[in-house]
Structures are given as structure tokens and as C-alpha cells.
Design a protein around this motif. Structure first.
Motif, PDB file in Angstrom:
ATOM      1  N   ALA A   1       1.025  -0.881  -0.448  1.00 19.61           N
ATOM      2  CA  ALA A   1      -0.189  -0.487  -0.398  1.00 19.61           C
ATOM      3  C   ALA A   1       0.701   0.882  -0.120  1.00 19.61           C
ATOM      4  O   ALA A   1       0.367   2.509  -0.107  1.00 19.61           O
ATOM      5  N   ASP A   2       2.130   0.553   0.507  1.00 21.49           N
ATOM      6  CA  ASP A   2       2.880   2.460   0.220  1.00 21.49           C
ATOM      7  C   ASP A   2       3.683   2.428  -0.347  1.00 21.49           C
ATOM      8  O   ASP A   2       5.186   1.957  -0.862  1.00 21.49           O
TER       9      ASP A   2
ATOM     10  N   LEU B   1       1.386   6.072  -6.657  1.00 25.50           N
ATOM     11  CA  LEU B   1       0.917   6.841  -6.214  1.00 25.50           C
ATOM     12  C   LEU B   1       1.670   7.870  -5.065  1.00 25.50           C
ATOM     13  O   LEU B   1       1.893   8.406  -4.573  1.00 25.50           O
ATOM     14  N   SER B   2       0.181   9.392  -5.072  1.00 29.22           N
ATOM     15  CA  SER B   2       0.226  10.081  -4.757  1.00 29.22           C
ATOM     16  C   SER B   2      -0.021   9.654  -2.895  1.00 29.22           C
ATOM     17  O   SER B   2       0.169   9.017  -2.439  1.00 29.22           O
ATOM     18  N   ARG B   3       0.913  11.006  -2.873  1.00 34.20           N
ATOM     19  CA  ARG B   3       0.505  10.939  -1.093  1.00 34.20           C
ATOM     20  C   ARG B   3      -1.044  10.584  -0.947  1.00 34.20           C
ATOM     21  O   ARG B   3      -1.424  10.137   0.603  1.00 34.20           O
ATOM     22  N   GLY B   4      -1.778  11.905  -1.252  1.00 36.98           N
ATOM     23  CA  GLY B   4      -2.861  10.971  -0.722  1.00 36.98           C
ATOM     24  C   GLY B   4      -2.989   9.862  -1.088  1.00 36.98           C
ATOM     25  O   GLY B   4      -4.285   9.587  -0.002  1.00 36.98           O
TER      26      GLY B   4
ATOM     27  N   ARG C   1      -1.957   7.685   1.249  1.00 33.72           N
ATOM     28  CA  ARG C   1      -2.176   7.231   3.029  1.00 33.72           C
ATOM     29  C   ARG C   1      -4.183   6.857   2.531  1.00 33.72           C
ATOM     30  O   ARG C   1      -4.441   5.728   3.348  1.00 33.72           O
ATOM     31  N   GLN C   2      -5.044   7.012   1.427  1.00 23.97           N
ATOM     32  CA  GLN C   2      -6.255   6.725   1.871  1.00 23.97           C
ATOM     33  C   GLN C   2      -6.462   4.716   1.620  1.00 23.97           C
ATOM     34  O   GLN C   2      -6.946   4.253   2.058  1.00 23.97           O
ATOM     35  N   VAL C   3      -5.153   4.883   0.491  1.00 22.24           N
ATOM     36  CA  VAL C   3      -4.937   2.987   0.167  1.00 22.24           C
ATOM     37  C   VAL C   3      -4.391   2.539   1.743  1.00 22.24           C
ATOM     38  O   VAL C   3      -4.957   1.033   1.652  1.00 22.24           O
TER      39      VAL C   3
END
Length: 224
Positions: free
Chosen positions: A27-28, A32-35, A38-40
Motif C-alpha cells: 500500500a505504501d 501513488l500520490s501521498r494522498g 494514505r487512503q490505500v
């Protein structure tokens, strides 16, 4: 990223809780964007914190009740027309051409399966596929948001990965005006319609959504 989203959208089998650290690490994802990251991560943490039986029941209530949230891609494109059958045959051929074999009960247009396949394909090919199904992913995102489901972010990531011209605001407005098809009354009407189908026209058990092991989904490799 696509493989992880496929795992998170798939039916949460018991084995998933044995691979929590792997899921959190995946997930990290720096892609992906930082936002979005965080959601994932929040999605994975909430899933791992849930009781497996509760999570499984929620999945069935979300994706296996009614057709609006179906994870069978061609159902949204072709409905029950003959074109859907040919589209699935063509997709199976594409899988086999690239060394990806299905289990007997797996439907080729099941979104988590398609995402697993695309995770092994060249980036441009995967982007083209996601662009092609962007409107479907967008509508699923809109409906998930309307139902206050955390899965909305996962579908939105697929829309973004396809770089398509999908107006999520318009789709959210459309979703807010739809009549829900997962209510008791709606399901009763559906069963009444299905009751007239019998004999060779009766639905097969092979049409059940494939429930695959998350461990297998995380580690499966396409043979060259």
C-alpha cells in the motif's frame, strides 16, 4: 499497484489476514500520490482490523447484491447480450496468448482478475486497458462514494491510472439520482424476473464471482 487494488477489491478470504504486513508494504507504493497512498493504507488497516466474517459479509452486500456494483466488467458494457459472451472469449484468448491461465470457475471479466493480469503487462498496455474501462471504474467510484464505501478511492485510482477524460462530478450526480438495486424490494423484483428462466437458460453456478486467495494474487506470476 494494480495487483494490490485487485486484491483489495476481491472477496476477502480468511488467508488475507495472514498477509497483513505484505499488504501494508504494498500500500505504501511510491507510484501513488501521498494522498492516495494514505487512503490505500487506511483501507488496508481498516480491513485488517475488521473481523473476517464481517468483512466478507460486507463484501457480499456490496458487490454480490444487485448489478450496479458488479465487478464483472462486461456486464456494465454488454449486459446480458450475446456480445458479452464473445467479448469474454476474446479476453480469454488474450490471457492465454500471454501465458495467463484461468481456473475453471474464473470469469475473465472479473475486475480483480483483470487487474492481476494487467499488473504483469507493459505499462502502456495496462494504461490503454484502464483508459478503455475508465467510465466503468468512474461509475463504480461514484456509486461507492454515494454509498459511503471506502472502495471509492480504489476505483478513483483506476480512473487516474487510465488517464481518461472521466468527469467524476457528473458521474457522482448521476449516481445520486439512481434507484438503488441492492434493496430488499429490488432484489425481490430481480428474483421474480429470474424465476421465469429455467432449463438451458438457467444461470449456472459457474457465473459466481471467483473468490481467489490473496496470497496467490500477490505472488502469482505470468509464465513467459
Amino acid at each position: 499497484m494494480l495487483k494490490l487494488i485487485g486484491v483489495l477489491l476481491d472477496y476477502p478470504r480468511d488467508e488475507l489476514w495472514q498477509h497483513g504486513e505484505e499488504l501494508l508494504a504494498a500500500a505504501d507504493d511510491p507510484a501513488l500520490s501521498r494522498g492516495r497512498r494514505r487512503q490505500v493504507v487506511a483501507f488496508v488497516e481498516a480491513l485488517l482490523a475488521a473481523d473476517p466474517l464481517d468483512a466478507q459479509d460486507r463484501w457480499l452486500s456490496t458487490f454480490d447484491r444487485g448489478r450496479a456494483m458488479s465487478l464483472l466488467v462486461f456486464e456494465h458494457i454488454h449486459g446480458e447480450s450475446r456480445d458479452r459472451g464473445q467479448a469474454m472469449v476474446d479476453l480469454i484468448d488474450a490471457y492465454r496468448k500471454n501465458g495467463f491461465e484461468l481456473d475453471a470457475k474464473e470469469l475473465p471479466d472479473y475486475l480483480p482478475l483483470l487487474l492481476e493480469y494487467l499488473s504483469h503487462r507493459p505499462q502502456e498496455e495496462a494504461k490503454e486497458w484502464l483508459h478503455h474501462i475508465g467510465h466503468i471504474a468512474g461509475m463504480l467510484a461514484a456509486r461507492a462514494a454515494e454509498r459511503e464505501l471506502p472502495h471509492a478511492a480504489l476505483f478513483e485510482i483506476l480512473v487516474e491510472a487510465g488517464e481518461g477524460k472521466v468527469n467524476l462530478e457528473i458521474l457522482r450526480q448521476r449516481a445520486s439520482e439512481e434507484i438503488r438495486d441492492d434493496t430488499v424490494d429490488a432484489m425481490d423484483r430481480l428474483w421474480e424476473e429470474e424465476a421465469v428462466r429455467f432449463g438451458t437458460d438457467a444461470p449456472s453456478q459457474e457465473c459466481d464471482p471467483p473468490h481467489r486467495s490473496p496470497a496467490r494474487a500477490l505472488n502469482r506470476e505470468v509464465q513467459p
